[in-house]
Scaffold this motif. Structure first.
Motif, PDB file in Angstrom:
ATOM      1  N   CYS A  86       0.853  -1.200   0.000  1.00 16.91           N
ATOM      2  CA  CYS A  86       0.000   0.000   0.000  1.00 16.91           C
ATOM      3  C   CYS A  86       0.885   1.246   0.000  1.00 16.91           C
ATOM      4  CB  CYS A  86      -0.931  -0.015   1.218  1.00 16.91           C
ATOM      5  SG  CYS A  86      -2.146   1.309   1.186  1.00 16.91           S
ATOM      6  N   THR A  87       1.407   1.569  -1.174  1.00 17.97           N
ATOM      7  CA  THR A  87       2.285   2.726  -1.311  1.00 17.97           C
ATOM      8  C   THR A  87       1.455   4.012  -1.435  1.00 17.97           C
ATOM      9  OG1 THR A  87       2.412   2.107  -3.656  1.00 17.97           O
ATOM     10  CG2 THR A  87       4.283   1.524  -2.272  1.00 17.97           C
ATOM     11  N   PRO A  88       2.035   5.164  -1.097  1.00 18.08           N
ATOM     12  CA  PRO A  88       1.269   6.422  -1.036  1.00 18.08           C
ATOM     13  C   PRO A  88       0.673   6.885  -2.357  1.00 18.08           C
ATOM     14  CG  PRO A  88       3.375   6.626   0.111  1.00 18.08           C
ATOM     15  CD  PRO A  88       3.416   5.335  -0.629  1.00 18.08           C
ATOM     16  N   TYR A  89       1.213   6.400  -3.484  1.00 18.75           N
ATOM     17  CA  TYR A  89       0.733   6.850  -4.787  1.00 18.75           C
ATOM     18  C   TYR A  89      -0.739   6.497  -5.000  1.00 18.75           C
ATOM     19  CZ  TYR A  89       5.756   5.930  -4.966  1.00 18.75           C
ATOM     20  OH  TYR A  89       7.085   5.848  -4.646  1.00 18.75           O
ATOM     21  N   GLN A  90      -1.243   5.494  -4.276  1.00 21.37           N
ATOM     22  CA  GLN A  90      -2.639   5.090  -4.413  1.00 21.37           C
ATOM     23  C   GLN A  90      -3.603   6.244  -4.138  1.00 21.37           C
ATOM     24  OE1 GLN A  90      -3.623   1.615  -2.149  1.00 21.37           O
ATOM     25  NE2 GLN A  90      -1.828   0.439  -2.835  1.00 21.37           N
ATOM     26  N   TYR A  91      -3.152   7.195  -3.327  1.00 24.45           N
ATOM     27  CA  TYR A  91      -4.023   8.296  -2.923  1.00 24.45           C
ATOM     28  C   TYR A  91      -3.891   9.523  -3.833  1.00 24.45           C
ATOM     29  CZ  TYR A  91      -4.407   5.352   1.187  1.00 24.45           C
ATOM     30  OH  TYR A  91      -4.635   4.288   2.022  1.00 24.45           O
ATOM     31  N   ARG A  92      -3.264   9.309  -4.999  1.00 28.73           N
ATOM     32  CA  ARG A  92      -3.167  10.390  -5.997  1.00 28.73           C
ATOM     33  C   ARG A  92      -3.835  10.007  -7.315  1.00 28.73           C
ATOM     34  NH1 ARG A  92      -1.593  15.575  -4.258  1.00 28.73           N
ATOM     35  NH2 ARG A  92      -0.085  15.326  -2.565  1.00 28.73           N
ATOM     36  N   LEU A  93      -4.577   8.913  -7.305  1.00 26.31           N
ATOM     37  CA  LEU A  93      -5.192   8.434  -8.549  1.00 26.31           C
ATOM     38  C   LEU A  93      -6.399   9.266  -8.967  1.00 26.31           C
ATOM     39  CD1 LEU A  93      -4.975   4.600  -7.849  1.00 26.31           C
ATOM     40  CD2 LEU A  93      -3.773   5.825  -9.675  1.00 26.31           C
ATOM     41  N   THR A  94      -7.185   9.703  -8.005  1.00 23.62           N
ATOM     42  CA  THR A  94      -8.402  10.454  -8.305  1.00 23.62           C
ATOM     43  C   THR A  94      -8.605  11.557  -7.274  1.00 23.62           C
ATOM     44  OG1 THR A  94      -9.716   8.912  -6.972  1.00 23.62           O
ATOM     45  CG2 THR A  94      -9.562   8.457  -9.337  1.00 23.62           C
ATOM     46  N   GLY A  95      -9.590  12.406  -7.530  1.00 25.17           N
ATOM     47  CA  GLY A  95     -10.011  13.399  -6.543  1.00 25.17           C
ATOM     48  C   GLY A  95      -9.081  14.592  -6.431  1.00 25.17           C
ATOM     49  N   PRO A  96      -9.288  15.427  -5.396  1.00 33.41           N
ATOM     50  CA  PRO A  96      -8.453  16.618  -5.186  1.00 33.41           C
ATOM     51  C   PRO A  96      -6.972  16.239  -5.059  1.00 33.41           C
ATOM     52  CG  PRO A  96     -10.369  16.641  -3.738  1.00 33.41           C
ATOM     53  CD  PRO A  96     -10.346  15.297  -4.374  1.00 33.41           C
ATOM     54  N   GLY A  97      -6.126  16.947  -5.771  1.00 34.44           N
ATOM     55  CA  GLY A  97      -4.701  16.639  -5.730  1.00 34.44           C
ATOM     56  C   GLY A  97      -4.311  15.483  -6.629  1.00 34.44           C
ATOM     57  N   GLN A  98      -5.212  15.092  -7.523  1.00 33.52           N
ATOM     58  CA  GLN A  98      -4.932  13.986  -8.440  1.00 33.52           C
ATOM     59  C   GLN A  98      -3.648  14.267  -9.216  1.00 33.52           C
ATOM     60  OE1 GLN A  98      -8.084  13.244 -11.205  1.00 33.52           O
ATOM     61  NE2 GLN A  98      -6.990  11.642 -12.320  1.00 33.52           N
ATOM     62  N   TRP A  99      -2.810  13.227  -9.353  1.00 31.73           N
ATOM     63  CA  TRP A  99      -1.528  13.361 -10.043  1.00 31.73           C
ATOM     64  C   TRP A  99      -1.512  12.412 -11.240  1.00 31.73           C
ATOM     65  CZ3 TRP A  99       3.139  10.013  -8.745  1.00 31.73           C
ATOM     66  CH2 TRP A  99       4.246  10.370  -9.523  1.00 31.73           C
ATOM     67  N   ALA A 100      -1.227  12.940 -12.406  1.00 31.27           N
ATOM     68  CA  ALA A 100      -1.269  12.135 -13.635  1.00 31.27           C
ATOM     69  C   ALA A 100      -0.262  10.993 -13.617  1.00 31.27           C
ATOM     70  CB  ALA A 100      -1.024  13.042 -14.850  1.00 31.27           C
ATOM     71  N   GLY A 101       0.783  11.126 -12.832  1.00 27.36           N
ATOM     72  CA  GLY A 101       1.818  10.085 -12.812  1.00 27.36           C
ATOM     73  C   GLY A 101       1.584   8.997 -11.790  1.00 27.36           C
ATOM     74  N   ALA A 102       0.458   9.036 -11.057  1.00 23.42           N
ATOM     75  CA  ALA A 102       0.229   8.089  -9.959  1.00 23.42           C
ATOM     76  C   ALA A 102       0.150   6.646 -10.461  1.00 23.42           C
ATOM     77  CB  ALA A 102      -1.038   8.455  -9.202  1.00 23.42           C
ATOM     78  N   ARG A 103      -0.602   6.421 -11.543  1.00 24.87           N
ATOM     79  CA  ARG A 103      -0.746   5.053 -12.061  1.00 24.87           C
ATOM     80  C   ARG A 103       0.613   4.473 -12.444  1.00 24.87           C
ATOM     81  NH1 ARG A 103      -1.281   2.182 -16.816  1.00 24.87           N
ATOM     82  NH2 ARG A 103      -2.801   0.449 -16.741  1.00 24.87           N
ATOM     83  N   GLN A 104       1.397   5.255 -13.166  1.00 24.89           N
ATOM     84  CA  GLN A 104       2.711   4.782 -13.599  1.00 24.89           C
ATOM     85  C   GLN A 104       3.634   4.560 -12.401  1.00 24.89           C
ATOM     86  OE1 GLN A 104       3.362   3.716 -16.438  1.00 24.89           O
ATOM     87  NE2 GLN A 104       5.596   3.505 -16.498  1.00 24.89           N
ATOM     88  N   ALA A 105       3.525   5.403 -11.394  1.00 28.22           N
ATOM     89  CA  ALA A 105       4.356   5.240 -10.192  1.00 28.22           C
ATOM     90  C   ALA A 105       4.074   3.903  -9.508  1.00 28.22           C
ATOM     91  CB  ALA A 105       4.109   6.392  -9.221  1.00 28.22           C
ATOM     92  N   ILE A 106       2.789   3.513  -9.493  1.00 24.99           N
ATOM     93  CA  ILE A 106       2.414   2.234  -8.877  1.00 24.99           C
ATOM     94  C   ILE A 106       2.911   1.066  -9.721  1.00 24.99           C
ATOM     95  CG2 ILE A 106       0.452   0.752  -8.258  1.00 24.99           C
ATOM     96  CD1 ILE A 106      -1.097   3.367  -7.619  1.00 24.99           C
ATOM     97  N   LEU A 107       2.728   1.160 -11.033  1.00 20.73           N
ATOM     98  CA  LEU A 107       3.112   0.053 -11.919  1.00 20.73           C
ATOM     99  C   LEU A 107       4.625  -0.112 -12.028  1.00 20.73           C
ATOM    100  CD1 LEU A 107       0.517   0.478 -14.824  1.00 20.73           C
ATOM    101  CD2 LEU A 107       0.389  -1.006 -12.806  1.00 20.73           C
ATOM    102  N   THR A 108       5.382   0.921 -11.683  1.00 20.89           N
ATOM    103  CA  THR A 108       6.853   0.844 -11.787  1.00 20.89           C
ATOM    104  C   THR A 108       7.540   0.784 -10.433  1.00 20.89           C
ATOM    105  OG1 THR A 108       6.986   3.274 -11.917  1.00 20.89           O
ATOM    106  CG2 THR A 108       6.885   2.051 -14.006  1.00 20.89           C
ATOM    107  N   GLN A 109       6.766   0.677  -9.337  1.00 19.96           N
ATOM    108  CA  GLN A 109       7.387   0.728  -8.011  1.00 19.96           C
ATOM    109  C   GLN A 109       8.375  -0.422  -7.790  1.00 19.96           C
ATOM    110  OE1 GLN A 109       3.897   1.011  -5.597  1.00 19.96           O
ATOM    111  NE2 GLN A 109       3.348  -1.146  -5.770  1.00 19.96           N
ATOM    112  N   TRP A 110       8.057  -1.607  -8.334  1.00 20.37           N
ATOM    113  CA  TRP A 110       8.982  -2.730  -8.147  1.00 20.37           C
ATOM    114  C   TRP A 110      10.268  -2.522  -8.944  1.00 20.37           C
ATOM    115  CZ3 TRP A 110       8.782  -5.741  -4.198  1.00 20.37           C
ATOM    116  CH2 TRP A 110       7.560  -6.031  -3.589  1.00 20.37           C
ATOM    117  N   ASP A 111      10.196  -1.784 -10.054  1.00 16.99           N
ATOM    118  CA  ASP A 111      11.413  -1.460 -10.805  1.00 16.99           C
ATOM    119  C   ASP A 111      12.361  -0.631  -9.945  1.00 16.99           C
ATOM    120  OD1 ASP A 111      10.352  -2.749 -13.019  1.00 16.99           O
ATOM    121  OD2 ASP A 111       9.510  -0.911 -13.866  1.00 16.99           O
TER     122      ASP A 111
END
Length: 549
Positions: free
Chosen positions: A466-491
């Motif tokens: 449960c990395t912090p990027y999950q809370y930037r996917l939608t809503g106030p403060g949404q970050w366009a890079g959140a999905r990619q950050a989650i998918l590349t975290q193991w890299d």
């Protein structure tokens, strides 16, 4: 809207960034000359500020302690040395131009409600610069980010005869390194993370180190299964659900697993509390120091007699040279009005550890004064996001009566579930707390919707850490890079290990195809039997399995 942020540590910097995101005008007051707070190493201890020792390495891995919209550089180690934490913090401050909003060497002396507070919600913030110049300014809101590792707790009254001790004693707050400990006999009192670290550090040069533990501790390593960071394994949302459904079984399973690595009873570490009731002792080296005899576990100290230390079990150690009190910290907010320092149990009387129900206007928030079984950075950042939305009137708090009831209920629950004390007044369930605050902000991830629309991302969120990027996917403060950050975290987790790459054995294409086909058939069968996913989701998943990633 002008906001005063008190403290430029990690919580303060995150709060500054959040204020700017929300279009507010923040001014951060930092009493020292630099950012970083706890993580800035100081050769000489600075009274009234948090201090760390030279060997400190973070207990949380970089992905778990990251700012939610600023993934750490891939080349940084997973569990960073404090100097590398500071590098990351400076990169964050520079990327979002935070330094220009900080007034250094400026101490907040007092925070008081203005005379027309009931109508405006404003605060008089009095500050003092290093050269003694005082100034009072009016702010529309205040965020307190001063932490709770600044006032050492040194309970000398609990140790009879300490005044007769012929050696040197000091609090762990004063410890920097083992440079002057060579050949000495040292007693370290307290088995929290500082006590364990310092005992190990000193044992490399001392004649002998004795680690005095009153209640024991559960010992965990930073290194988890397969050599991966331990806090990335077994901390998924699915794991949290299992813990909720079968708490006793999960607790027993975790304790059994830890005892297979180190028999806590054999090593003298066995605590009286369950694993999830208190923050564990994170230390990779302590078992090796115990098995080699360089550190010896002892019970609580009964008394001092000159250079002799007598323990509760009647054992005696003579010719002790140094005693280190790793006995925790007292917390205080002397600049706040006394009404805001009222307590509920051991903790401040704050709704969800952020807002005081005593205020007619919710324009003051305490951020980062919290503990959980995980990194504090995401907790503090989420609290700040909530606070700014409340300041702007975009999110409403419950009535005073409701907040008081919730505080009382949370206090009872916390004392029942966790081993709280004056020095450890707050502990929350990590992911549930994050999710609750995220719900108030409007940024909690919708797993069901993601399963239908983006199954690859949904599986990463459900089954991954449960990395912090999950809370930037939608809503106030949404970050366009959140999905990619989650998918590349193991890299980013794997990257620091690539200092010597071991070649992979060749895999025949047919074997790979067979594996994919077998897995695909199994998933398809599950979809048909259990009817939990639409076939479109299955084919999306199949295409992902066939992709290079």
């Amino acid at each position: 809207m002008k906001v005063a942020v008190i403290g430029a540590g990690v919580s303060g910097l995150g709060s500054l960034k959040v204020c700017l995101d929300e279009g507010l005008e923040p001014t951060c007051f930092e009493s020292s000359h630099d950012i970083g707070g706890l993580w800035r190493f100081k050769e000489t201890p600075e009274p009234g500020r948090a201090n760390i020792y030279k060997s400190v390495v973070i207990n949380s891995s970089k992905e778990m302690m990251a700012f939610s919209d600023f993934p750490p550089p891939a080349e940084l180690p997973n569990n960073m040395h404090h100097s590398e934490v500071m590098l990351y913090v400076r990169l964050y401050a520079e990327a979002f131009k935070l330094l220009q909003h900080i007034q250094f060497q400026t101490t907040v002396v007092s925070v008081r409600q203005t005379l027309d507070f009931a109508a405006t919600g404003q605060w008089d913030v009095e500050t003092e610069t290093r050269d003694g110049q005082r100034e009072t300014r009016v702010f529309d809101a205040v965020i307190v980010c001063t932490g709770h590792f600044t006032q050492p707790h040194l309970p000398l009254g609990d140790f009879p005869g300490i005044e007769s001790f012929e050696g040197r004693y000091f609090h762990s707050w004063d410890y920097r390194s083992a440079d002057d400990m060579e050949g000495k006999r040292v007693v370290v009192i307290g088995i929290g993370n500082s006590g364990g670290d310092i005992a190990v550090d000193i044992s490399r040069v001392a004649e002998k180190v004795y680690l005095s533990a009153r209640s024991g501790a559960w010992l965990v390593s930073r290194v988890g299964e397969g050599g991966l960071p331990a806090d990335l394994v077994g901390t998924s949302r699915l794991d949290m659900m299992m813990g909720k459904l079968f708490p006793s079984w999960v607790n027993k399973m975790v304790e059994n697993k830890l005892n297979k690595v180190v028999n806590h009873k054999l090593y003298g570490l066995q605590p009286n509390h369950g694993f999830f009731q208190q923050i564990p002792l994170v230390n990779d080296d302590l078992p090796a120091r115990i098995i080699s005899g360089r550190v010896q576990l002892k019970p609580n100290v009964k008394q001092f007699c000159g250079s002799t230390v007598v323990f509760a079990d009647g054992s005696v150690i003579d010719k002790v040279d140094v005693v280190v009190f790793a006995t925790g910290y007292n917390y205080s907010f002397p600049f706040l009005p006394s009404a805001l320092q009222a307590k509920s149990g051991y903790r401040l009387n704050l709704y969800k550890h952020v807002f005081s129900p005593a205020l007619t206007r919710p324009t003051l928030a305490v951020v980062g004064f919290i503990h959980g079984l995980g990194a504090i950075n995401p907790l503090a950042e989420m609290q700040a996001r909530w606070a700014t939305r409340v300041f702007k009137g975009l999110t409403k708090l419950p009535s005073e009566k409701t907040m008081i009831k919730e505080i009382e209920k949370d206090t009872v629950t916390m004392h029942q579930r966790f081993a709280c004390s004056d020095r450890n007044p707050i502990q929350v369930e990590y992911v549930p707390y994050l999710d609750f605050v995220a719900e108030q902000v409007g940024v909690r991830p919708n797993l069901l919707w993601l399963l239908l629309t983006d199954p690859r991302l949904a599986l990463n969120i459900l089954l991954g850490p449960c990395t912090p990027y999950q809370y930037r996917l939608t809503g106030p403060g949404q970050w366009a890079g959140a999905r990619q950050a989650i998918l590349t975290q193991w890299d980013r987790v794997i990257q620091p290990f690539k200092t010597r790459v071991v070649p992979e054995p060749e895999t025949k294409p047919s074997s790979k195809r067979n594996i994919i086909m077998f897995f695909s058939g199994s998933v398809l069968l599950c979809c048909i039997v259990y009817n939990k996913h639409e076939l479109s989701s299955f084919f999306s998943l199949l295409s992902l399995l066939r992709s290079p990633q």
